[in-house]
Design an enzyme around this catalytic site. Structure first.
Site, PDB file in Angstrom:
ATOM      1  CB  CYS A  84      -0.973  -0.044   1.174  1.00  0.00           C
ATOM      2  SG  CYS A  84      -2.301   1.165   1.062  1.00  0.00           S
ATOM      3  CG  HIS A 200      -3.313  -3.607   3.410  1.00  0.00           C
ATOM      4  ND1 HIS A 200      -2.328  -2.906   4.067  1.00  0.00           N
ATOM      5  CD2 HIS A 200      -4.009  -2.697   2.703  1.00  0.00           C
ATOM      6  CE1 HIS A 200      -2.419  -1.622   3.777  1.00  0.00           C
ATOM      7  NE2 HIS A 200      -3.437  -1.452   2.946  1.00  0.00           N
ATOM      8  CD  GLU A 202      -0.480  -5.322   5.870  1.00  0.00           C
ATOM      9  OE1 GLU A 202      -0.590  -5.933   4.774  1.00  0.00           O
ATOM     10  OE2 GLU A 202      -0.652  -4.088   5.975  1.00  0.00           O
TER      11      GLU A 202
END
Lengths: 233, 74
Positions: A84, A200, A202
């Protein structure tokens, strides 16, 4: 295997990146003012709003001491993942081709997206196995949340990165909400050791939250890539 | 410094404004492009282009134009 996760003033996803990296190895934070990457085997440039995203997203962060060290690390072949805002920083630093522009719909959008794995033989996707993951067999399902995620490069660059196999992830049909060129969600550099994506991974490492654990694929791939280099050394 | 999206790059802000103007009775508005203005007080104007190339603009996606305003430095 040790990940180094950068932290800028205004980062907000470094803690999740740290937690995700710790599911596959060791991980530590690296403050933006540090030039020492602490012996990390791979670097994660996390999401957020580095330096307030003033001027343009990532424009100021690219000049931080830590990013200078990351550029040198990348030039030596070190693995660098930008997520991002981290992707925006890597593009601004010219470690990746292209740029990120405001979403075509002008809205900050937070949604789960399906990503097609275009190349499963990269240092960032090699753990992907089409028989085990995702809602559709060749896809990753992970969240995206941004307002500046429209990938852009001029036609010549787009043709070149397509030909060179640098487009690693593409938004699945109906999932390109930001208007990215050629549905590009993630690209790597020519050497293949620097990779950035807007969604994302994560945030998708635990079944309880994040909609899937598909994000682990990216971190696990990096671990495999680092360990295979170590094994050869 | 005037910094604007390069020709041919979709400018959704400009398009939104272009659509809004006729609704207010302003007919016949063509292309609308929205960029930014950076005012700097600098000792050496010959640095301005390098500043744009390095930081103030992203030459991949933005064009910039330097305008010198004498006497507006205070």
């Amino acid at each position: 295997m040790k990940f180094g996760v950068l932290q800028f003033p205004g980062s907000c996803d470094e803690v999740d990146a740290l937690a995700a990296a710790r599911r596959v190895g060791d991980a530590q934070l690296i403050w933006h003012a540090d030039r020492d990457l602490g012996g990390a085997d791979a670097i994660v440039v996390p999401g957020g709003f580095s330096y307030g995203d003033y001027l343009r997203a990532g424009a100021i962060a690219r000049f931080s001491p830590a990013m200078e060290a990351v550029a040198a690390f990348a030039a030596d072949g070190g693995l660098v993942l930008g997520i991002c805002n981290g992707f925006q920083v890597l593009c601004e630093a010219r470690l990746l081709p292209g740029a990120l522009l405001p979403n075509a719909n002008l809205r900050f959008t937070f949604r789960q997206v399906d990503l097609e794995v275009v190349h499963a033989d990269t240092a960032f996707t090699c753990a992907w196995r089409s028989d085990t993951g995702g809602p559709a067999s060749s896809r990753l399902s992970i969240p995206a949340k941004h307002s500046w995620g429209r990938y852009y490069a001029d036609e010549e660059t787009l043709d070149a990165i397509e030909r060179a196999g640098q487009v690693v992830l593409r938004y699945a049909p109906g999932h390109n909400f930001n208007g990215s060129a050629y549905n590009i969600a993630g690209v790597r550099n020519e050497a293949g050791n620097v990779f950035g994506l807007m969604p994302h991974p994560e945030h998708a490492v635990d079944r309880l939250i994040g909609g899937s654990v598909d994000g682990l694929t990216i971190f696990e791939s990096m671990r495999l890539a680092v360990e295979s280099v170590d094994a050869r050394a | 410094m005037l910094i604007r999206p390069k020709a041919g790059i979709l400018d959704p802000q400009g398009e939104a404004v272009q659509r809004a103007l006729p609704a207010l009775g302003f007919e016949g508005v063509g292309d609308v492009r929205i960029g930014r203005l950076v005012e700097l007080d600098v000792p050496a104007p010959d640095q301005l282009e390098a500043m744009c190339e390095k930081l103030l603009a992203n030459p991949l996606v933005e064009d910039y134009e330097v305008q010198l305003l004498d006497g507006h430095g205070g």
